[in-house]
Design a protein around this motif. Structure first.
Motif, PDB file in Angstrom:
ATOM      1  N   LEU A 537       0.908  -1.390   0.016  1.00  0.00           N
ATOM      2  CA  LEU A 537      -0.141  -0.023   0.029  1.00  0.00           C
ATOM      3  C   LEU A 537       0.919   1.544   0.063  1.00  0.00           C
ATOM      4  N   GLU A 538       0.505   2.392  -0.976  1.00  0.00           N
ATOM      5  CA  GLU A 538       1.401   3.299  -0.868  1.00  0.00           C
ATOM      6  C   GLU A 538       0.519   4.419   0.021  1.00  0.00           C
ATOM      7  N   VAL A 539       1.465   4.931   0.828  1.00  0.00           N
ATOM      8  CA  VAL A 539       0.867   6.007   1.796  1.00  0.00           C
ATOM      9  C   VAL A 539       0.905   7.507   1.234  1.00  0.00           C
ATOM     10  N   VAL A 596       6.247   4.558   1.861  1.00  0.00           N
ATOM     11  CA  VAL A 596       6.187   5.997   2.121  1.00  0.00           C
ATOM     12  C   VAL A 596       7.018   6.884   1.344  1.00  0.00           C
ATOM     13  N   ASN A 597       6.388   7.984   0.640  1.00  0.00           N
ATOM     14  CA  ASN A 597       7.353   8.768  -0.102  1.00  0.00           C
ATOM     15  C   ASN A 597       8.230   9.567   1.026  1.00  0.00           C
ATOM     16  N   VAL A 598       9.456   9.759   0.409  1.00  0.00           N
ATOM     17  CA  VAL A 598      10.385  10.544   1.061  1.00  0.00           C
ATOM     18  C   VAL A 598      11.022  11.695   0.246  1.00  0.00           C
ATOM     19  N   LEU A 628      10.463   2.904   1.228  1.00  0.00           N
ATOM     20  CA  LEU A 628      10.773   4.060   1.192  1.00  0.00           C
ATOM     21  C   LEU A 628      10.765   4.167  -0.264  1.00  0.00           C
ATOM     22  N   GLU A 629      10.017   5.328  -0.572  1.00  0.00           N
ATOM     23  CA  GLU A 629      10.074   5.696  -2.076  1.00  0.00           C
ATOM     24  C   GLU A 629      10.899   7.017  -2.190  1.00  0.00           C
ATOM     25  N   PHE A 630      11.726   6.904  -3.075  1.00  0.00           N
ATOM     26  CA  PHE A 630      12.500   8.189  -3.324  1.00  0.00           C
ATOM     27  C   PHE A 630      12.537   8.486  -4.717  1.00  0.00           C
ATOM     28  N   ILE A 658      12.524   3.251  -6.140  1.00  0.00           N
ATOM     29  CA  ILE A 658      12.728   4.603  -6.870  1.00  0.00           C
ATOM     30  C   ILE A 658      11.394   4.818  -7.560  1.00  0.00           C
ATOM     31  N   ASP A 659      10.799   6.106  -7.230  1.00  0.00           N
ATOM     32  CA  ASP A 659       9.588   6.658  -7.590  1.00  0.00           C
ATOM     33  C   ASP A 659       9.682   7.385  -9.100  1.00  0.00           C
ATOM     34  N   ASP A 660       8.431   7.458  -9.531  1.00  0.00           N
ATOM     35  CA  ASP A 660       8.440   8.328 -10.916  1.00  0.00           C
ATOM     36  C   ASP A 660       9.564   8.129 -11.940  1.00  0.00           C
ATOM     37  N   ILE A 679      11.689  -0.609  -8.749  1.00  0.00           N
ATOM     38  CA  ILE A 679      11.314   0.727  -9.755  1.00  0.00           C
ATOM     39  C   ILE A 679      10.016   1.036 -10.013  1.00  0.00           C
ATOM     40  N   LYS A 680       9.538   2.287  -9.788  1.00  0.00           N
ATOM     41  CA  LYS A 680       8.324   2.486 -10.259  1.00  0.00           C
ATOM     42  C   LYS A 680       8.366   3.328 -11.503  1.00  0.00           C
ATOM     43  N   ILE A 681       7.588   2.824 -12.504  1.00  0.00           N
ATOM     44  CA  ILE A 681       7.833   3.493 -13.816  1.00  0.00           C
ATOM     45  C   ILE A 681       6.770   4.466 -13.776  1.00  0.00           C
ATOM     46  N   ALA A 715       4.102  -0.634 -12.579  1.00  0.00           N
ATOM     47  CA  ALA A 715       3.867   0.479 -13.542  1.00  0.00           C
ATOM     48  C   ALA A 715       2.797   1.591 -12.894  1.00  0.00           C
ATOM     49  N   GLU A 716       3.066   2.674 -12.734  1.00  0.00           N
ATOM     50  CA  GLU A 716       2.270   3.634 -11.986  1.00  0.00           C
ATOM     51  C   GLU A 716       1.154   4.286 -13.045  1.00  0.00           C
ATOM     52  N   GLY A 717       0.043   4.574 -12.374  1.00  0.00           N
ATOM     53  CA  GLY A 717      -1.001   5.391 -13.135  1.00  0.00           C
ATOM     54  C   GLY A 717      -1.537   4.648 -14.362  1.00  0.00           C
TER      55      GLY A 717
END
Ligand code: C2E
Ligand code: CA
Ligand code: CA
Length: 763
Positions: A537-539, A596-598, A628-630, A658-660, A679-681, A715-717
């Motif tokens: 789950l992403e916060v 959690v996004n950092v 942790l998402e960076f 790794i985010d975005d 890795i989140k594309i 894959a995001e979004g």
């Protein structure tokens, strides 16, 4: 099974009386004579039977035959019953049938083990004659008449024993033979296995011994190197090596000289070779040991052309803008970094020009994207060319040089100029000239279009020390130019970043938000496409502003960062999220990680890791349930501090995402320097998946590299079923997006976790 004894004796004689004599000799009153025999045996051989104490003479089973033919039948019968005779005494003359010699020939024809004693009184046959007819055999003895009692006993005793010894020896031989056959079988099996393994691998393999002789190779080897089998017939590795190196772009990069290889310890390394035909081959060299001694070298070749092409394509797509062929923002960051290094070394200065076309959207909307794209192409062409001109002008004129022209996307371009002059105005002639060139009319499909542009300029080192800051500041200077509309350009000024009044107000409100409990969290599930269930789950943080309503995190988080509130806010978020996850687990719901996004600012706090560790301990949540998402920028701020903190996090057991991915300034080259799990594309790539082959290629290439580094890819979004289907088809690991689930409140998240992780999609 070997018998301990074979005491069966066959008497073959036409004379009944002789049978009786023999039987008497072998059965009657034997005790006394046995001692004699023992003594005799001892005298002859120096040995006594081991059973000397047991002085009973063996009991013989004696059968009689009166004719050769009858004897043969008895022998065959006995063999069939598995009770062969150990010994036959054969009379030499047995009228009317076969004589003794013929009888023995026949009997030997069926029984290869029987010991025979030929009994002769006459000189019908000389010994020579007998041996001539029967051949010299250790199964044949001759007994002369008249018979001596002891002689008969001695013969019986020794020859029956000999039969046993022969049988045992034979069995041993058979055993040995059997063993050899078995071993040969095993060996040939393992050889064929080796052969099959050698042939079934995708690698080309050649084995060379220490004397540089080719020992073995497989078909794939010939195929990869385009070599005919005949060429290997000479088994000379050095010759082959010469031949192979001629095929290489860099001939020296290969050597099959085992001697040299071992000497230079040139093994256990991977090396990429490039053929003149543009084929790429990966070479791996390994020592071959036998009984702990080096006996040769195994050379492994793999055709990696396909992989290389993909990498090249990715590198190109990842670093160049498709429309204009100009370096994109990723390469731009690299180039600026490089320019900074050079400027430092040469004691020169940099000007970063951020250029934006005014009302480009209007052109797009009025004339269509096609015309818009054409305009951008010509624009970038002119930009490049005029800069080359202004280079020359520049050289006469304080030596202004450009390193890079880049398109950031849309109608935004960045130019990097190097100047030896600290005086900002020294670049003015160059940019004036540039502007003039660019605002010349554009002739596009019978339209004559004119554009104007806005330009913001930042300087190294005065306005920043790193690419990101320099670009950002040039960007805000460009906005100011647009706003003020005085000239087409503005230099960056510190005051520009001063907050507006509204911003200040919002910042004040944010300070209260924590106390007033206006902040809350949403949780958005990530789904595992393989297991068809929730992976994590992403916060996501939310702010319910009392008057302005819901304020998006993209607005308030930068505010929190610039006003030093990110610390307390993130602490609150981490505490709340970790406790929430622990609470779910305590309720017996399936345990899953939260991510959690950092923010970069937050990460830079000195005791970031220690603080996190404490929060984890307090909440009781195991570190493996926290990710942790960076963003990529963290990776680009490549310094000791980052590396150290990442390692500490890893040690703690927290996963790093790794985010975005794909939007920032990083590249896959940097990624593998850090212990990254996921890795989140970025969703911009997913967005265009259904109608853009290129996006698919990029996504696939990112996946390929990430997977080779053992990273999970998300894959995001994901917003549509068709995007989801494409992602499934290319074996994406995990997906996140509105199509699967919106970010949910605590209550709704509890509900879906309660549903036993049910897959939200029917198929
Ligand atoms: P992000 O890390 O990329 O988070 C995902 C964002 O994408 C969320 O927006 C989410 O609602 C949105 N999203 C999810 N699925 C889809 C979809 O299918 N289509 C579209 N168009 N969007 C989707 P949100 O919640 O507005 O957050 C925006 C950004 O704000 C986040 O981007 C993240 O960078 C930042 N952010 C949010 N919460 C926090 C936080 O607690 N700490 C920090 N440092 N940053 C946060
Ligand atoms: Ca995120
Ligand atoms: Ca994201």
């Amino acid at each position: 099974m070997i018998e301990e004894f074979n005491n069966r004796i066959l008497l073959i004689d036409d004379n009944e009386a002789i049978h009786n004599d023999f039987k008497k000799a072998l059965t009657e009153n034997p005790e006394l004579d046995y001692v004699e025999i023992q003594n005799l045996e001892k005298a002859l051989t120096g040995k006594t039977d081991k059973k000397t104490d047991n002085l009973s003479f063996p009991k013989y089973e004696i059968h009689s035959a009166y004719q050769g033919k009858e004897a043969l039948e008895i022998v065959v019968d006995a063999l069939n019953k598995g009770l062969p005779y150990a010994l036959a005494f054969v009379d030499i003359r047995m009228p009317p049938g076969w004589d003794g010699i013929e009888t023995i020939e026949k009997i030997w024809g069926v029984d290869k083990n029987i010991q025979t004693v030929i009994c002769t009184a006459h000189s019908d046959y000389s010994w020579e004659e007998i041996y001539r007819r029967l051949g010299h055999s250790d199964r044949l003895l001759i007994l002369k008449k008249p018979f001596d009692l002891i002689e008969i006993r001695l013969l019986a005793l020794n020859l029956t024993k000999k039969w046993i010894l022969n049988a045992q020896a034979k069995l041993k031989e058979e055993d040995l033979q059997e063993m050899v056959t078995q071993k040969t079988k095993e060996l040939s099996f393992s050889l064929s296995l080796t052969e099959a393994t050698l042939e079934s691998t995708a690698d080309g393999i050649i084995v060379i011994d220490k004397k540089n002789k080719i020992v073995n190779f497989n078909r794939k080897f010939l195929e990869i190197w385009d070599i005919s089998e005949e060429q290997l017939e000479q088994d000379d590795a050095l010759k082959l090596s010469n031949f192979m190196s001629k095929k290489l772009e860099m001939p020296k990069s290969i050597s099959l000289d085992s001697h040299k290889m071992i000497e230079e310890k040139n093994f256990d390394i991977y090396q990429d070779l490039k053929l003149k035909t543009n084929k790429f081959i990966e070479q791996y060299i390994k020592l071959q040991y036998h009984n702990q001694k080096i006996v040769g070298i195994v050379y492994n070749f793999r055709d990696i052309t396909h992989r290389k092409r993909l990498e090249e394509e990715l590198a190109k797509q990842a670093t160049y803008d498709n429309l204009t062929g100009l370096p994109n923002r990723i390469l731009l960051a690299d180039r600026i970094q490089h320019a900074i290094l050079l400027a430092k070394r040469n004691k020169t200065y940099l000007a970063i020009l951020f250029i934006d076309l005014n009302s480009f959207k209007l052109i797009n909307d009025s004339f269509g994207h096609h015309i818009g794209d054409e305009l951008l192409k010509i624009f970038s062409h002119r930009l490049k060319n005029s800069l080359r001109e202004s280079d020359t002008v520049g050289r006469m004129n304080n030596n202004v040089v450009t390193d890079t022209v880049s398109r950031l996307g849309g109608d935004e371009f960045v130019v990097v100029l190097t100047t030896p002059n600290k005086d900002k105005d020294s670049i003015l002639p160059a940019i004036q000239r540039l502007n003039e060139e660019l605002i010349q009319p554009y002739h596009l499909a019978s339209h004559e279009l004119t554009v104007t542009l806005s330009m913001g300029i930042s300087f190294f080192p005065e306005d920043g020390f790193d690419p990101i800051t320099l670009i950002k500041n040039a960007d805000s200077a460009m906005y100011r130019a647009k706003e003020l509309k005085q000239t087409f350009f503005e230099f960056y000024q510190k005051e520009m970043s001063e907050k507006t009044l509204a911003r200040l107000e919002l910042e004040n409100d944010l300070r209260q938000a924590l106390v007033k409990k206006e902040l809350f969290l949403n949780y958005q599930p990530l789904f595992d496409l393989n297991k068809k269930r929730i992976a994590s789950l992403e916060v996501l943080m939310r702010w319910a502003h009392p008057t302005l309503g819901l304020i998006p995190p993209t607005t308030f988080i930068p505010l929190a960062e610039s006003s030093n509130m990110i610390g307390p806010i993130s602490d609150w978020l981490l505490r709340t999220a970790c406790s929430q996850n622990k609470a779910w687990q305590d309720q017996g719901l399936p345990p899953i990680p939260i991510s959690v996004n950092v923010s970069v600012t937050q990460f830079k706090y000195k005791n970031f890791v220690e603080n996190l560790e404490q929060i984890l301990t307090e909440s009781g949540l195991e570190p493996k349930y926290l990710e942790l998402e960076f963003t990529e920028n963290i990776i680009m701020s490549d310094n000791m501090d980052t590396t150290l903190k990442m390692e500490k996090l890893k040690k703690l057991g927290v996963a790093i995402d790794i985010d975005d991915f794909g939007t920032g300034y990083s590249s896959l080259n940097y990624i593998n320097q850090f212990p990254i799990d996921k890795i989140k594309i970025d969703r911009s790539f997913i967005n265009s998946l259904s109608n853009n082959e290129e996006s698919k290629t990029i996504v696939q290439a990112i996946m390929m590299i990430a997977k080779s580094l053992n990273m999970c890819v998300v894959a995001e979004g994901v917003e549509t079923i068709s995007q989801l289907n494409i992602l499934r088809a290319i074996s994406m690991d995990e997906v996140q997006g509105f199509y699967l689930s919106l970010p949910l409140s605590v209550e709704d998240t509890t509900k879906i976790l309660n549903k036993n992780w049910e897959w939200p999609i029917s198929s």
